[in-house]
Design an enzyme around this catalytic site. Structure first.
Site, PDB file in Angstrom:
ATOM      1  N   ASN A   1       0.886  -1.173   0.000  1.00  0.00           N
ATOM      2  CA  ASN A   1       0.000   0.000   0.000  1.00  0.00           C
ATOM      3  C   ASN A   1       0.919   1.217   0.000  1.00  0.00           C
ATOM      4  OD1 ASN A   1      -2.643   1.045   2.364  1.00  0.00           O
ATOM      5  ND2 ASN A   1      -2.263   1.672   0.260  1.00  0.00           N
TER       6      ASN A   1
ATOM      7  N   GLN B   1      -2.325   6.746  -1.393  1.00  0.00           N
ATOM      8  CA  GLN B   1      -2.669   7.876  -0.531  1.00  0.00           C
ATOM      9  C   GLN B   1      -1.466   8.805  -0.383  1.00  0.00           C
ATOM     10  OE1 GLN B   1      -3.606   4.663   0.832  1.00  0.00           O
ATOM     11  NE2 GLN B   1      -5.770   4.920   0.306  1.00  0.00           N
TER      12      GLN B   1
ATOM     13  N   CYS C   1      -5.981   5.885   7.900  1.00  0.00           N
ATOM     14  CA  CYS C   1      -5.235   4.975   7.014  1.00  0.00           C
ATOM     15  C   CYS C   1      -4.275   4.178   7.874  1.00  0.00           C
ATOM     16  CB  CYS C   1      -4.483   5.762   5.940  1.00  0.00           C
ATOM     17  SG  CYS C   1      -3.473   4.725   4.853  1.00  0.00           S
TER      18      CYS C   1
ATOM     19  N   ASN D   1     -12.876   5.018   9.538  1.00  0.00           N
ATOM     20  CA  ASN D   1     -13.409   5.137   8.184  1.00  0.00           C
ATOM     21  C   ASN D   1     -14.322   3.934   7.941  1.00  0.00           C
ATOM     22  OD1 ASN D   1     -11.408   3.203   8.090  1.00  0.00           O
ATOM     23  ND2 ASN D   1     -10.333   4.058   6.336  1.00  0.00           N
TER      24      ASN D   1
ATOM     25  N   HIS E   1     -16.284   0.621   6.532  1.00  0.00           N
ATOM     26  CA  HIS E   1     -15.959  -0.627   5.831  1.00  0.00           C
ATOM     27  C   HIS E   1     -17.188  -1.517   5.739  1.00  0.00           C
ATOM     28  CE1 HIS E   1     -11.528  -0.240   5.695  1.00  0.00           C
ATOM     29  NE2 HIS E   1     -11.738   0.520   6.755  1.00  0.00           N
TER      30      HIS E   1
ATOM     31  N   GLU F   1     -10.650   0.119  -2.071  1.00  0.00           N
ATOM     32  CA  GLU F   1     -10.675   1.276  -1.176  1.00  0.00           C
ATOM     33  C   GLU F   1     -11.438   2.449  -1.779  1.00  0.00           C
ATOM     34  OE1 GLU F   1      -7.471   2.500   1.289  1.00  0.00           O
ATOM     35  OE2 GLU F   1      -6.228   0.793   0.698  1.00  0.00           O
TER      36      GLU F   1
ATOM     37  N   THR G   1      -6.717  -0.461   7.721  1.00  0.00           N
ATOM     38  CA  THR G   1      -8.018  -0.383   8.384  1.00  0.00           C
ATOM     39  C   THR G   1      -8.949  -1.473   7.866  1.00  0.00           C
ATOM     40  OG1 THR G   1      -8.769   1.284   6.784  1.00  0.00           O
ATOM     41  CG2 THR G   1      -7.875   2.089   8.884  1.00  0.00           C
ATOM     42  N   GLY G   2      -8.800  -1.844   6.581  1.00  0.00           N
ATOM     43  CA  GLY G   2      -9.598  -2.934   6.036  1.00  0.00           C
ATOM     44  C   GLY G   2      -9.284  -4.258   6.701  1.00  0.00           C
TER      45      GLY G   2
END
Length: 283
Positions: A13, A46, A75, A166, A168, A217, A228-229
């Site tokens: 990522n 990001q 994130c 955030n 999901h 995302e 976070t996922g």
């Protein structure tokens, strides 16, 4: 305008990290998009901006922009890159710091083996706070979780909805590699039940301590990993009675470790953070 940056990644990522302490960083959405563009810019999932915090007892402020130019709340993989960055740039001599994000305070720390653990805080499980519009839907109970039925491409799928700062939407799939993530991901992201859009997680259970995960995302498309996922998927799996903490999460970009002891407790995310190169870009 020249802007200094550092390119980093956490399990694939990837991020552009910008020091907003020693240089002015006031960019438009189009400029964030250009930085993230993999052909005309630097390329990133990001963009992370390091700023001083004005809150007592907090070391830094952390701003996050997705590849589409929109600012977002949190994130997980980026927070590990954040710690690596401020340590390597000698912006702090602490091994554990407190960082202010749009969604609250996180507490990442550097481990002796070079990995980084982040206290991501407790998950938000009430649908309205995710936010998710559950009006008129009948949930299916599995373990301690509620699964919400949504129509995706004419078929009904069941989702756990979780916020890790955030939103999901997590579903269990038989084979993460074979599942149509790129077709279903945009439909889930923009589903009208999620007023702020949503990150779509596709979780395959390997055993009670190991999952495979793909995440489409919000604002970035499918990424090689999503911190976070991974947290949201493990929370959903534990609540459904399918997983036991800690859980190894295999992503296309590498492995993450997630530990969670149940409702009201923080989710602990551990994984790598790597510096790739540094440079300047003219904007």
């Amino acid at each position: 305008m020249k802007l200094k940056f550092t390119k980093m990644h956490g399990a694939g990522n990837d991020f552009v990290v910008i020091d907003g302490i020693h240089q002015q960083v006031q960019l438009t959405p189009a400029q964030w998009q250009r930085i993230a563009d993999r052909r005309f810019g630097i390329g990133a999932d990001q963009i992370l901006v390091v700023e001083p915090s004005e809150t007592a007892g907090v070391d830094f402020r952390y701003r996050i922009y997705n590849a589409d130019g929109g600012e977002v709340e949190q994130c997980g993989n980026g927070s590990r890159a954040f710690v690596r960055f401020v340590t390597e740039k000698k912006l702090t001599d602490k091994t554990a710091i407190r960082v202010e994000t749009m969604s609250g305070i996180i507490e990442p720390r550097m481990e002796t083996d070079g990995s980084i653990t982040v206290d991501m805080g407790a998950p938000v499980l009430e649908p309205a706070r995710v936010p998710f519009d559950a009006n008129g839907l009948q949930a299916v109970t599995e373990g301690r979780d509620q699964l919400w039925p949504l129509d995706i491409h004419g078929r009904q799928s069941l989702f756990s909805v979780v916020s890790m700062g955030n939103p999901h939407a997590v579903q269990v799939v038989p084979d993460a590699e074979a599942f149509p993530v790129l077709a279903d991901g945009p439909v889930i992201e923009h589903h009208p039940r999620f007023p702020k859009r949503v990150n779509a997680g596709f979780m395959q259970i390997i055993n009670r301590g190991h999952i495979r995960l793909r995440v489409f995302e919000r604002g970035a498309g499918e990424t090689l990993a999503c911190g976070t996922g991974a947290c949201a998927a493990v929370v959903a799996g534990i609540r459904r009675g399918l997983l036991d903490s800690p859980v190894q999460v295999s992503t296309h970009g590498g492995k993450l470790s997630i530990a969670w002891q149940g409702e009201g407790q923080s989710v602990m995310l551990t994984g790598p953070a790597v510096t790739v190169f540094e440079g300047e870009i003219n904007l």
